[in-house]
Write a protein that holds these residues in place. Structure first.
Motif, PDB file in Angstrom:
ATOM      1  N   UNK A   1       0.821  -1.025   0.484  1.00 49.96           N
ATOM      2  CA  UNK A   1       0.078   0.072   0.118  1.00 49.96           C
ATOM      3  C   UNK A   1       0.726   1.272  -0.171  1.00 49.96           C
ATOM      4  N   UNK A   2       1.235   2.409  -0.937  1.00 54.35           N
ATOM      5  CA  UNK A   2       1.810   3.169  -1.081  1.00 54.35           C
ATOM      6  C   UNK A   2       1.038   4.218  -1.559  1.00 54.35           C
ATOM      7  N   UNK A   3       1.412   5.678  -1.476  1.00 53.81           N
ATOM      8  CA  UNK A   3       1.025   6.929  -1.402  1.00 53.81           C
ATOM      9  C   UNK A   3       2.005   7.710  -1.597  1.00 53.81           C
ATOM     10  N   UNK A   4       1.646   8.996  -2.112  1.00 52.89           N
ATOM     11  CA  UNK A   4       2.825   9.909  -2.666  1.00 52.89           C
ATOM     12  C   UNK A   4       2.399  11.565  -2.163  1.00 52.89           C
ATOM     13  N   UNK A   5       3.285  12.292  -2.072  1.00 51.70           N
ATOM     14  CA  UNK A   5       2.946  13.646  -1.691  1.00 51.70           C
ATOM     15  C   UNK A   5       4.190  14.835  -2.431  1.00 51.70           C
ATOM     16  N   UNK A   6       3.144  15.883  -3.010  1.00 51.80           N
ATOM     17  CA  UNK A   6       4.599  16.569  -3.334  1.00 51.80           C
ATOM     18  C   UNK A   6       4.008  17.932  -3.028  1.00 51.80           C
ATOM     19  N   UNK A   7       4.752  18.899  -2.500  1.00 52.64           N
ATOM     20  CA  UNK A   7       4.633  19.910  -2.103  1.00 52.64           C
ATOM     21  C   UNK A   7       4.119  21.360  -2.841  1.00 52.64           C
ATOM     22  N   UNK A   8       4.202  22.388  -2.497  1.00 52.50           N
ATOM     23  CA  UNK A   8       4.105  23.474  -3.534  1.00 52.50           C
ATOM     24  C   UNK A   8       4.810  24.046  -4.158  1.00 52.50           C
ATOM     25  N   UNK A   9       4.989  24.137  -5.577  1.00 59.33           N
ATOM     26  CA  UNK A   9       6.711  24.431  -5.729  1.00 59.33           C
ATOM     27  C   UNK A   9       7.759  23.024  -6.005  1.00 59.33           C
ATOM     28  N   UNK A  10       7.265  22.178  -5.757  1.00 55.50           N
ATOM     29  CA  UNK A  10       8.107  20.813  -6.185  1.00 55.50           C
ATOM     30  C   UNK A  10       8.957  21.263  -4.640  1.00 55.50           C
ATOM     31  N   UNK A  11       9.094  21.906  -3.652  1.00 50.38           N
ATOM     32  CA  UNK A  11      10.021  22.002  -2.687  1.00 50.38           C
ATOM     33  C   UNK A  11      10.033  20.798  -1.504  1.00 50.38           C
ATOM     34  N   UNK A  12       8.699  20.305  -2.095  1.00 52.58           N
ATOM     35  CA  UNK A  12       8.809  18.320  -0.886  1.00 52.58           C
ATOM     36  C   UNK A  12       8.441  17.481  -1.195  1.00 52.58           C
ATOM     37  N   UNK A  13       8.506  16.232  -1.493  1.00 51.57           N
ATOM     38  CA  UNK A  13       7.667  15.048  -1.978  1.00 51.57           C
ATOM     39  C   UNK A  13       8.357  13.921  -1.225  1.00 51.57           C
ATOM     40  N   UNK A  14       7.576  13.260  -1.276  1.00 50.22           N
ATOM     41  CA  UNK A  14       6.858  11.498  -0.140  1.00 50.22           C
ATOM     42  C   UNK A  14       6.647  10.742  -0.926  1.00 50.22           C
ATOM     43  N   UNK A  15       7.014   9.785  -0.686  1.00 56.94           N
ATOM     44  CA  UNK A  15       6.732   8.218  -1.113  1.00 56.94           C
ATOM     45  C   UNK A  15       6.508   7.392   0.571  1.00 56.94           C
ATOM     46  N   UNK A  16       5.009   7.548   0.426  1.00 58.53           N
ATOM     47  CA  UNK A  16       4.764   6.311   2.071  1.00 58.53           C
ATOM     48  C   UNK A  16       4.175   5.476   1.589  1.00 58.53           C
TER      49      UNK A  16
ATOM     50  N   UNK B   1      11.936  14.040   0.386  1.00 51.37           N
ATOM     51  CA  UNK B   1      13.330  14.358  -0.148  1.00 51.37           C
ATOM     52  C   UNK B   1      13.020  15.366  -1.071  1.00 51.37           C
ATOM     53  N   UNK B   2      14.049  15.788  -0.874  1.00 51.28           N
ATOM     54  CA  UNK B   2      13.796  17.913  -1.121  1.00 51.28           C
ATOM     55  C   UNK B   2      15.111  18.889  -0.788  1.00 51.28           C
ATOM     56  N   UNK B   3      15.199  19.916  -0.415  1.00 48.71           N
ATOM     57  CA  UNK B   3      16.467  20.715  -0.451  1.00 48.71           C
ATOM     58  C   UNK B   3      16.132  21.287   1.151  1.00 48.71           C
ATOM     59  N   UNK B   4      17.215  20.862   2.296  1.00 45.54           N
ATOM     60  CA  UNK B   4      17.107  21.194   3.470  1.00 45.54           C
ATOM     61  C   UNK B   4      16.604  23.372   3.558  1.00 45.54           C
ATOM     62  N   UNK B   5      17.220  23.634   2.315  1.00 50.02           N
ATOM     63  CA  UNK B   5      17.570  25.183   2.145  1.00 50.02           C
ATOM     64  C   UNK B   5      15.559  25.854   2.051  1.00 50.02           C
ATOM     65  N   UNK B   6      14.883  25.064   1.008  1.00 52.99           N
ATOM     66  CA  UNK B   6      13.826  24.858   0.900  1.00 52.99           C
ATOM     67  C   UNK B   6      13.588  25.772  -0.531  1.00 52.99           C
ATOM     68  N   UNK B   7      14.695  25.095  -1.288  1.00 51.52           N
ATOM     69  CA  UNK B   7      14.682  25.531  -2.283  1.00 51.52           C
ATOM     70  C   UNK B   7      14.388  24.034  -3.221  1.00 51.52           C
ATOM     71  N   UNK B   8      13.446  24.961  -4.538  1.00 49.20           N
ATOM     72  CA  UNK B   8      11.955  24.664  -4.948  1.00 49.20           C
ATOM     73  C   UNK B   8      13.125  23.753  -5.655  1.00 49.20           C
ATOM     74  N   UNK B   9      12.286  21.895  -6.422  1.00 54.69           N
ATOM     75  CA  UNK B   9      13.440  21.004  -7.580  1.00 54.69           C
ATOM     76  C   UNK B   9      12.899  21.587  -8.900  1.00 54.69           C
ATOM     77  N   UNK B  10      13.223  21.021  -9.595  1.00 53.22           N
ATOM     78  CA  UNK B  10      13.153  21.282 -10.821  1.00 53.22           C
ATOM     79  C   UNK B  10      12.013  20.158 -11.295  1.00 53.22           C
ATOM     80  N   UNK B  11      10.962  20.401 -10.962  1.00 47.29           N
ATOM     81  CA  UNK B  11       9.396  19.172 -11.536  1.00 47.29           C
ATOM     82  C   UNK B  11       9.442  17.864 -10.680  1.00 47.29           C
ATOM     83  N   UNK B  12      10.415  17.749  -9.750  1.00 49.13           N
ATOM     84  CA  UNK B  12      10.888  16.628  -9.315  1.00 49.13           C
ATOM     85  C   UNK B  12       9.012  15.717  -8.318  1.00 49.13           C
TER      86      UNK B  12
END
Length: 754
Positions: free
Chosen positions: A529-544, A556-567
């Protein structure tokens, strides 16, 4: 002639008596000598952390030392003899001060014209260790007196044990057990005569005799100790020769430093930091998670993805089997940031908890939500959620809405629950500690991630889903202080059947095809059973993800909060999740939930969600909890051509280019032209005396004629082209009527006061 004899005897008596008096006096005077209090306390022992199988994870320095307590009975005789040969061969014969050694040392020092030996006994050295003083003659006298006094109150075995546990063996190793592990990677019982002699020779000058830097000096000292052991008849000449010739295989200089972020978290939470701390970690699972994070993160760096974290929980015990805080603990600036404990936006990862509550209140996997543009008026203002794809699907069953992670349906579902309070309360109940604000401050956006959570806590909340609704605290180890502070949930009974439905949906790869395709990282050869999550502007993404045995969470993301490139979650975090589950599957195998007898299957229409005859070509099977079946279809659900008739809220979507159902649904009709915009059913409004605008409830609908609002409990009015109702505490129903078609639509709201 008798007088001299009597005088001689009298003088001898005076001398003997005086000497005896002095000796007795000295004996009792020694009782006035104070013993350093530190000697009566446990020796300095570093903290050793191990995984659940006893494998060392880290030794933590205490007072800048690495030390391990060991009982004298556990020190092999060969090592005891080596220490005595090196430091004090008459230890068991003197009373704390060795007069013969002192005389020999004085003679040797005078002969060589400089100090070559201090003749300190082991007892004197122990006193010096626990009470360092400037090296003066006065200090020597005080140490001698203290040693004599210590020998009065302690046995030789007590003194020797304390000495062996406190003496410096170099490279920050204090105590003989720490030395054996550091230099040879062995327990004391496994040391050879050659190894024991090398260790025993080090305390004379640990820096100068450091075998890693001055092996020649250390080797010569070892040979001297072996020859002394031979001369003292503790070993034979043959054994001495063999030990001198034996190659010494030193361990390279190293310190065990496994699972660093996990160990740091354990040390922050441990109430006791002495001895050995047995943790919940499984080092093999930890290495698998570290490898997955490292390997999957590397190719994403070109997309401005630099950090990731992962957690694995054993569902049966709540034990944390793995915790990866970042891919490189020693990276400049950010390495020691623990991504598993950082507060980040979870995106859609909270949606399963919303649907679980809906199922508990009678909704089913076939309940239909309108995935059409919508505006929700809440206490925090107007809210217009959008789906990730920017396209709406129209009528979607809860199974598809959750599996495809659709935002608008999730917000609608939360609105039907009366607002964000039930979701916030459930998350707090299941161990999320970061939701400090009131539910109204989060609003309906809580279900799509407008709050912050910690990966470790969210993974443990998913573990409650994996246990079919039973919450347990996560555990870092068996010691007190190593569990989450939230106690286990006892009442009401866990929602096992509803949680089973959530697991069934989240493991349904076909159900999520629209958003993720069939061959995404969420597809497994075994059920997960799995679920993903992506925050606004691709700053965080999750997989549970979870199975009955394990729950895994990845950020997955960046500790400084900078957005990823469409990840997104499926391209960033999900591959890491997949690798970890493959590792768990290879090592432990995989189980899945038995189907409860209370679960029944029925044939339903894919658009209306109602029970239909099995003869329909487009009919599908759905699972339900017995007693919560949807209604059966009726002729009024379809037009004359058999197309599904949808409600007014779908009319604009039906006419738009987003309508992908084509001939499966009836076109819009005049009688269904009235559409409610706000307030959405179940919306909660909060009256804030400091904000005048909160005393009014905005009313908005769209139709073909003049629209009239009414309510039995609220006063409705109009200013210009805007309608509103005066806010009054309580629950209220409102109705809007279109005079052109005669159509009416009802909604309901609740009003609270700060």
């Amino acid at each position: 002639m008798t007088f001299p004899k009597k005088r001689t005897l009298r003088m001898a008596g005076f001398v003997f008596g005086g000497s005896l008096f002095l000796l007795v006096g000295f004996h009792f005077a020694l009782r006035l000598v104070s013993i350093p209090s530190v000697l009566f306390q446990p020796g300095p022992a570093s903290v050793q952390l191990t995984d659940r199988h006893g494998t060392p994870l880290r030794d933590v320095r205490v007072n800048e030392h690495f030390a391990r307590e060991t009982a004298l009975r556990d020190v092999p005789p060969t090592l005891v003899h080596a220490m005595l040969a090196a430091e004090d061969k008459r230890f068991f014969e003197h009373g704390g001060v060795d007069l013969l050694a002192i005389a020999r040392a004085i003679g040797g020092n005078l002969f060589h014209h400089h100090v070559r030996s201090g003749a300190s006994t082991i007892t004197e050295q122990l006193v010096k260790i626990v009470h360092p003083r400037p090296r003066t003659m006065r200090t020597k006298v005080l140490e001698a007196l203290t040693a004599l006094r210590l020998e009065q109150i302690w046995s030789k075995q007590q003194i020797l044990e304390a000495y062996l546990n406190r003496i410096d063996f170099g490279n920050l190793n204090y105590g003989i057990a720490a030395a054996a592990d550091y230099y040879f990677g062995k327990p004391l019982s496994d040391l050879t005569e050659a190894e024991a002699a090398l260790i025993a020779g080090l305390p004379k000058n640990p820096a100068r005799l450091n075998p890693h830097r001055a092996f020649g000096y250390a080797k010569r000292r070892q040979e001297l100790v072996l020859r002394r052991m031979r001369d003292d008849r503790w070993i034979s000449a043959a054994t001495c020769a063999r030990a001198i010739a034996e190659p010494l295989l030193l361990q390279p200089p190293r310190r065990i430093f496994q699972a660093p972020h996990f160990v740091d978290l354990v040390l922050q939470n441990a109430t006791s930091k002495i001895g050995t701390i047995a943790t919940s970690l499984d080092l093999d699972v930890q290495h698998g998670a570290e490898r997955a994070v490292r390997d999957r993160l590397a190719p994403l760096r070109k997309e401005n993805v630099h950090h990731a974290a992962a957690v694995v929980i054993d569902n049966a015990t709540g034990g944390v089997l793995a915790l990866v805080g970042s891919d490189d603990y020693f990276a400049p600036a950010t390495g020691q940031v623990n991504g598993a404990w950082a507060r980040r936006s979870p995106g859609s990862a909270l949606k399963p908890f919303t649907y679980l509550i809906a199922f508990e209140r009678g909704a089913t996997a076939a309940t239909v939500a309108a995935d059409v543009p919508a505006e929700f008026i809440t206490s925090t203002g107007s809210y217009r959620p959008q789906d990730f794809s920017q396209r709406c699907l129209g009528p979607v069953r809860y199974r598809l809405a959750l599996a495809n992670s659709l935002n608008i349906p999730a917000v609608r579902v939360l609105a039907t629950l009366g607002g964000p309070a039930p979701l916030r309360d459930r998350l707090v109940e299941w161990g999320i500690t970061t939701l400090a604000r009131s539910a109204d401050e989060y609003g309906l956006g809580l279900t799509i991630g407008n709050a912050e959570v910690r990966l470790l806590e969210l993974t443990n909340a998913y573990a409650a889903l994996a246990r079919l609704g039973r919450y347990e605290p996560y555990k870092l180890g068996d010691a007190s202080g190593l569990t989450s502070t939230k106690p286990a949930h006892e009442a009401p009974p866990p929602p096992a059947l509803q949680a089973w439905l959530i697991a069934d949906i989240l493991s349904d790869n076909e159900a999520r095809v629209h958003s993720f395709g069939r061959e995404s990282a969420l597809r497994y050869e075994f059920p997960v059973a799995c679920k993903t999550g992506t925050s606004t502007d691709f700053r965080d993404n999750w997989a549970m993800g979870y199975t009955p045995d394990f729950t895994v969470g990845v950020w997955v993301g960046n500790f400084d909060g900078s957005p990823m490139k469409d990840v997104s979650g499926v391209t960033g975090a999900a591959p890491i999740l997949h690798d970890i589950f493959e590792h768990l599957h290879a090592r432990f195998g995989t189980t899945w939930y038995q189907r409860p007898p209370e679960i029944v299957d029925r044939t339903i229409h894919p658009i209306t969600g109602k029970i239909t005859g099995s003869g329909r070509a487009d009919a599908i099977r759905e699972s339900f909890i017995a007693g919560t079946l949807p209604p059966s279809e009726s002729p009024g659900d379809y037009d004359t051509q058999g197309r599904a008739i949808l409600g007014a809220e779908y009319q604009e979507w039906i006419s738009s280019n987003q309508n992908n159902l084509a001939e499966q649904i009836a076109p819009p009709s005049l009688r269904d032209s009235l559409r409610l915009v706000t307030p959405a059913p179940g919306t909660t409004f909060v009256i804030d005396p400091d904000i005048p605008s909160t005393s009014r409830i905005p009313l908005l609908a769209r139709g073909r004629g003049v629209l009239t609002w009414k309510s039995d409990t609220l006063k409705c009015a109009q200013e210009g082209n805007r309608s509103f109702a005066d806010a009054v505490e309580g629950s209220h129903r409102l109705q809007v009527r279109d005079d052109a078609t005669g159509q009416t639509v009802e909604t309901w709201v609740s009003v609270k006061r700060l």
